[in-house]
Design a protein around this motif. Structure first.
Motif, PDB file in Angstrom:
ATOM      1  N   GLY A  46       0.754  -1.234   0.000  1.00  0.00           N
ATOM      2  CA  GLY A  46       0.000   0.000   0.000  1.00  0.00           C
ATOM      3  C   GLY A  46       0.787   1.288   0.000  1.00  0.00           C
ATOM      4  O   GLY A  46       2.009   1.324  -0.044  1.00  0.00           O
ATOM      5  N   VAL A  47      -0.006   2.367   0.055  1.00  0.00           N
ATOM      6  CA  VAL A  47       0.519   3.736   0.032  1.00  0.00           C
ATOM      7  C   VAL A  47       0.509   4.289   1.447  1.00  0.00           C
ATOM      8  O   VAL A  47      -0.467   4.120   2.184  1.00  0.00           O
ATOM      9  CB  VAL A  47      -0.334   4.621  -0.908  1.00  0.00           C
ATOM     10  CG1 VAL A  47       0.099   6.075  -0.839  1.00  0.00           C
ATOM     11  CG2 VAL A  47      -0.259   4.099  -2.336  1.00  0.00           C
ATOM     12  N   LYS A  48       1.598   4.962   1.795  1.00  0.00           N
ATOM     13  CA  LYS A  48       1.728   5.560   3.118  1.00  0.00           C
ATOM     14  C   LYS A  48       2.182   7.016   2.972  1.00  0.00           C
ATOM     15  O   LYS A  48       2.958   7.331   2.087  1.00  0.00           O
ATOM     16  CB  LYS A  48       2.738   4.784   3.954  1.00  0.00           C
ATOM     17  CG  LYS A  48       2.329   3.336   4.183  1.00  0.00           C
ATOM     18  CD  LYS A  48       3.419   2.562   4.860  1.00  0.00           C
ATOM     19  CE  LYS A  48       3.165   1.087   4.996  1.00  0.00           C
ATOM     20  NZ  LYS A  48       1.883   0.558   4.866  1.00  0.00           N
ATOM     21  N   VAL A  49       1.663   7.861   3.855  1.00  0.00           N
ATOM     22  CA  VAL A  49       2.082   9.264   3.930  1.00  0.00           C
ATOM     23  C   VAL A  49       2.666   9.470   5.317  1.00  0.00           C
ATOM     24  O   VAL A  49       2.016   9.153   6.319  1.00  0.00           O
ATOM     25  CB  VAL A  49       0.894  10.226   3.708  1.00  0.00           C
ATOM     26  CG1 VAL A  49       1.324  11.666   3.934  1.00  0.00           C
ATOM     27  CG2 VAL A  49       0.304  10.049   2.324  1.00  0.00           C
ATOM     28  N   ILE A  50       3.884   9.990   5.375  1.00  0.00           N
ATOM     29  CA  ILE A  50       4.522  10.270   6.649  1.00  0.00           C
ATOM     30  C   ILE A  50       4.654  11.776   6.790  1.00  0.00           C
ATOM     31  O   ILE A  50       5.242  12.447   5.942  1.00  0.00           O
ATOM     32  CB  ILE A  50       5.912   9.605   6.761  1.00  0.00           C
ATOM     33  CG1 ILE A  50       5.799   8.080   6.581  1.00  0.00           C
ATOM     34  CG2 ILE A  50       6.528   9.893   8.128  1.00  0.00           C
ATOM     35  CD1 ILE A  50       5.941   7.629   5.187  1.00  0.00           C
ATOM     36  N   LEU A 104       5.951  10.346   0.704  1.00  0.00           N
ATOM     37  CA  LEU A 104       5.000   9.385   0.163  1.00  0.00           C
ATOM     38  C   LEU A 104       5.741   8.101  -0.181  1.00  0.00           C
ATOM     39  O   LEU A 104       6.794   8.143  -0.823  1.00  0.00           O
ATOM     40  CB  LEU A 104       4.297   9.964  -1.065  1.00  0.00           C
ATOM     41  CG  LEU A 104       3.375  11.124  -0.683  1.00  0.00           C
ATOM     42  CD1 LEU A 104       4.003  12.442  -1.044  1.00  0.00           C
ATOM     43  CD2 LEU A 104       2.038  10.958  -1.319  1.00  0.00           C
ATOM     44  N   VAL A 105       5.182   6.983   0.257  1.00  0.00           N
ATOM     45  CA  VAL A 105       5.807   5.681   0.090  1.00  0.00           C
ATOM     46  C   VAL A 105       4.787   4.726  -0.506  1.00  0.00           C
ATOM     47  O   VAL A 105       3.630   4.698  -0.079  1.00  0.00           O
ATOM     48  CB  VAL A 105       6.295   5.138   1.455  1.00  0.00           C
ATOM     49  CG1 VAL A 105       6.886   3.750   1.317  1.00  0.00           C
ATOM     50  CG2 VAL A 105       7.287   6.090   2.102  1.00  0.00           C
ATOM     51  N   LYS A 106       5.226   3.958  -1.488  1.00  0.00           N
ATOM     52  CA  LYS A 106       4.346   2.937  -2.067  1.00  0.00           C
ATOM     53  C   LYS A 106       5.090   1.607  -2.064  1.00  0.00           C
ATOM     54  O   LYS A 106       6.196   1.511  -2.608  1.00  0.00           O
ATOM     55  CB  LYS A 106       3.935   3.296  -3.492  1.00  0.00           C
ATOM     56  CG  LYS A 106       2.973   2.286  -4.089  1.00  0.00           C
ATOM     57  CD  LYS A 106       2.421   2.740  -5.412  1.00  0.00           C
ATOM     58  CE  LYS A 106       1.356   1.755  -5.877  1.00  0.00           C
ATOM     59  NZ  LYS A 106       0.730   2.201  -7.113  1.00  0.00           N
ATOM     60  N   ASP A 107       4.476   0.628  -1.434  1.00  0.00           N
ATOM     61  CA  ASP A 107       5.035  -0.718  -1.368  1.00  0.00           C
ATOM     62  C   ASP A 107       6.477  -0.724  -0.861  1.00  0.00           C
ATOM     63  O   ASP A 107       7.345  -1.411  -1.389  1.00  0.00           O
ATOM     64  CB  ASP A 107       4.946  -1.407  -2.733  1.00  0.00           C
ATOM     65  CG  ASP A 107       3.500  -1.531  -3.210  1.00  0.00           C
ATOM     66  OD1 ASP A 107       2.608  -1.659  -2.351  1.00  0.00           O
ATOM     67  OD2 ASP A 107       3.270  -1.500  -4.434  1.00  0.00           O
ATOM     68  N   GLY A 108       6.749   0.084   0.169  1.00  0.00           N
ATOM     69  CA  GLY A 108       8.060   0.125   0.797  1.00  0.00           C
ATOM     70  C   GLY A 108       9.088   0.980   0.091  1.00  0.00           C
ATOM     71  O   GLY A 108      10.234   1.071   0.532  1.00  0.00           O
ATOM     72  N   ARG A 109       8.701   1.658  -0.987  1.00  0.00           N
ATOM     73  CA  ARG A 109       9.641   2.480  -1.770  1.00  0.00           C
ATOM     74  C   ARG A 109       9.222   3.946  -1.684  1.00  0.00           C
ATOM     75  O   ARG A 109       8.071   4.280  -1.942  1.00  0.00           O
ATOM     76  CB  ARG A 109       9.636   2.012  -3.217  1.00  0.00           C
ATOM     77  CG  ARG A 109      10.698   2.648  -4.090  1.00  0.00           C
ATOM     78  CD  ARG A 109      10.701   2.079  -5.506  1.00  0.00           C
ATOM     79  NE  ARG A 109       9.413   2.193  -6.180  1.00  0.00           N
ATOM     80  CZ  ARG A 109       8.967   3.299  -6.800  1.00  0.00           C
ATOM     81  NH1 ARG A 109       9.697   4.374  -6.830  1.00  0.00           N
ATOM     82  NH2 ARG A 109       7.794   3.301  -7.388  1.00  0.00           N
ATOM     83  N   ILE A 110      10.137   4.818  -1.338  1.00  0.00           N
ATOM     84  CA  ILE A 110       9.852   6.255  -1.272  1.00  0.00           C
ATOM     85  C   ILE A 110       9.636   6.755  -2.693  1.00  0.00           C
ATOM     86  O   ILE A 110      10.498   6.601  -3.555  1.00  0.00           O
ATOM     87  CB  ILE A 110      10.993   7.022  -0.588  1.00  0.00           C
ATOM     88  CG1 ILE A 110      11.171   6.529   0.844  1.00  0.00           C
ATOM     89  CG2 ILE A 110      10.735   8.520  -0.631  1.00  0.00           C
ATOM     90  CD1 ILE A 110      12.436   7.001   1.513  1.00  0.00           C
TER      91      ILE A 110
END
Length: 130
Positions: A46-50, A104-110
């Protein structure tokens, strides 16, 4: 003049916190480099926002209602926050030099960073990452 500005800023963030704070306050806080690694970089889903923020940062506080709104609009995106003063090792490893900065990170990749209090750029970054 500075005292009044601080009072107005505090008052606005307090009002915003009452209206929108419940969503933002529920964002998991990452406090160590190990936690960041496990939750963000090692997680391949998934997508993550830090949100890299500081408690004293006015623009960071101004972004709170926008982030709360995005949390509701993009339920498939996981949001996290990092207090740069409490987790300096995380901020250093991510080359954070200004607050707020959103990674922003998708599937563990920035995939990208948004530097500054720019709700439109953050939302566009989320859309592009999805």
């Amino acid at each position: 003049m500075f005292t009044r500005t601080r009072f107005v800023t505090h008052r606005l963030s307090h009002v915003a916190g009452r209206k929108f704070g419940s969503s933002y306050s529920q964002i998991p806080k990452l406090s160590s480099l190990q936690e960041f690694q496990e939750q963000i970089l090692d997680s391949k889903n998934g997508v993550k926002v830090i949100d890299f923020y500081a408690t004293w940062c006015g623009p960071c506080k101004a972004m709170t209602p926008h982030i709360s709104k995005m949390m509701q609009e993009y339920p498939s995106v996981d949001f996290y926050k990092v207090d740069v003063d409490q987790a300096m090792d995380v901020a250093r490893s991510c080359d954070i030099s200004a607050m707020p900065t959103f990674m922003l990170v998708k599937d563990g990749r920035i995939t990208s960073k948004v530097v500054g209090a720019n709700p439109a750029a953050l939302e566009n970054g989320i859309k592009d990452t999805l």
